[in-house]
Design a protein around this motif. Structure first.
Motif, PDB file in Angstrom:
ATOM      1  N   LEU A   1       0.823  -1.213   0.000  1.00 51.68           N
ATOM      2  CA  LEU A   1       0.000   0.000   0.000  1.00 51.68           C
ATOM      3  C   LEU A   1       0.856   1.262   0.000  1.00 51.68           C
ATOM      4  O   LEU A   1       0.465   2.271  -0.600  1.00 51.68           O
ATOM      5  N   GLY A   2       2.016   1.216   0.654  1.00 49.55           N
ATOM      6  CA  GLY A   2       2.846   2.414   0.724  1.00 49.55           C
ATOM      7  C   GLY A   2       3.199   2.943  -0.656  1.00 49.55           C
ATOM      8  O   GLY A   2       2.970   4.118  -0.972  1.00 49.55           O
ATOM      9  N   GLU A   3       3.746   2.078  -1.504  1.00 49.34           N
ATOM     10  CA  GLU A   3       4.129   2.500  -2.852  1.00 49.34           C
ATOM     11  C   GLU A   3       2.900   2.807  -3.699  1.00 49.34           C
ATOM     12  O   GLU A   3       2.902   3.763  -4.492  1.00 49.34           O
ATOM     13  N   GLU A   4       1.858   2.012  -3.545  1.00 49.39           N
ATOM     14  CA  GLU A   4       0.647   2.242  -4.331  1.00 49.39           C
ATOM     15  C   GLU A   4       0.029   3.598  -3.992  1.00 49.39           C
ATOM     16  O   GLU A   4      -0.392   4.337  -4.884  1.00 49.39           O
ATOM     17  N   ALA A   5      -0.032   3.903  -2.708  1.00 47.11           N
ATOM     18  CA  ALA A   5      -0.615   5.181  -2.281  1.00 47.11           C
ATOM     19  C   ALA A   5       0.237   6.350  -2.759  1.00 47.11           C
ATOM     20  O   ALA A   5      -0.295   7.374  -3.209  1.00 47.11           O
ATOM     21  N   ALA A   6       1.549   6.217  -2.673  1.00 48.49           N
ATOM     22  CA  ALA A   6       2.437   7.292  -3.126  1.00 48.49           C
ATOM     23  C   ALA A   6       2.244   7.551  -4.614  1.00 48.49           C
ATOM     24  O   ALA A   6       2.212   8.721  -5.048  1.00 48.49           O
ATOM     25  N   ARG A   7       2.113   6.492  -5.390  1.00 48.82           N
ATOM     26  CA  ARG A   7       1.899   6.663  -6.835  1.00 48.82           C
ATOM     27  C   ARG A   7       0.562   7.341  -7.117  1.00 48.82           C
ATOM     28  O   ARG A   7       0.471   8.237  -7.965  1.00 48.82           O
TER      29      ARG A   7
END
Length: 212
Positions: A181-187
């Motif tokens: 979720l961290g990378e997905e949310a940042a994107r």
């Protein structure tokens, strides 16, 4: 049972926000700003419908009315969910950690609560972006007498989006290292925020031009 945020008077809500209790906080305030923006879109649509300015735009105005009502309701619910999500994070951090079992259970609860506390403002940002898009569509066709309210709706939507994004970003470092979720949310935040300054400036200029 605690009173829901939408059932509080404005005075009661502001008093709640001003206490040392972090719930509700900036995430809920961002969602409520977006809900207010969506409601203003609905107001301008209502003031335009059935009048000369509506000629040729009836179908679009009807769509804007329906969507703004849905988005306002969704953002009010997100304000509630944001308060609940961060409340769960606080509760999880206060769990006992005297034994290995307690520490493991506490860590699992914190992970779960932090994930939800990241997902909710992400949804708020996404929904606020939809409100902004409605305001952009309404600015050139809404009643000129109420076009300033479209401008306010856009500003509130932008504030909601930016505020929600901050609440996502502050939670990302606390997600588990293996949590995608961290990378997905940042994107997704990068996509939602891309060009936002220009969009805000464009709708502000469009409104000012119609105001004269």
């Amino acid at each position: 049972m605690e009173t829901r945020l939408r059932e509080l008077t404005v005075r009661e809500l502001l008093a709640r926000l001003a206490t040392d209790d972090p719930v509700p906080g900036g995430g809920s305030a961002s969602a409520l700003a977006g809900a207010t923006g969506a409601a203003l879109v609905g107001m301008v649509v209502a003031l335009t419908t059935g009048r000369p300015a509506a000629e040729g735009h009836e179908e679009e105005l009807a769509e804007l009315a329906a969507r703004s009502a849905r988005l306002s309701d969704r953002l009010q619910e997100l304000a509630e969910r944001d308060a609940q999500a961060y409340g769960a994070v606080i509760a999880a951090r206060r769990l006992p950690r005297d034994s290995d079992d307690e520490r493991n259970a506490r860590a699992a609860r914190i992970d779960e609560a932090t994930r939800e506390a990241t997902l909710v403002p992400l949804e708020t940002a996404r929904t606020a972006a939809e409100v902004l898009a409605l305001a952009e569509r309404l600015a050139p066709i809404g009643s000129r007498n109420a076009v300033s309210d479209v401008g306010v709706a856009a500003l509130l939507a932008v504030a909601a989006l930016r505020g929600a994004a901050m609440n996502v970003r502050i939670n990302i470092p606390y997600l588990r290292d293996d949590e995608p979720l961290g990378e997905e949310a940042a994107r997704e935040l990068a996509r939602l925020l891309d060009g936002l300054d220009e969009r805000e400036r464009a709708i502000r200029d469009a409104v000012e031009q119609r105001i004269g």
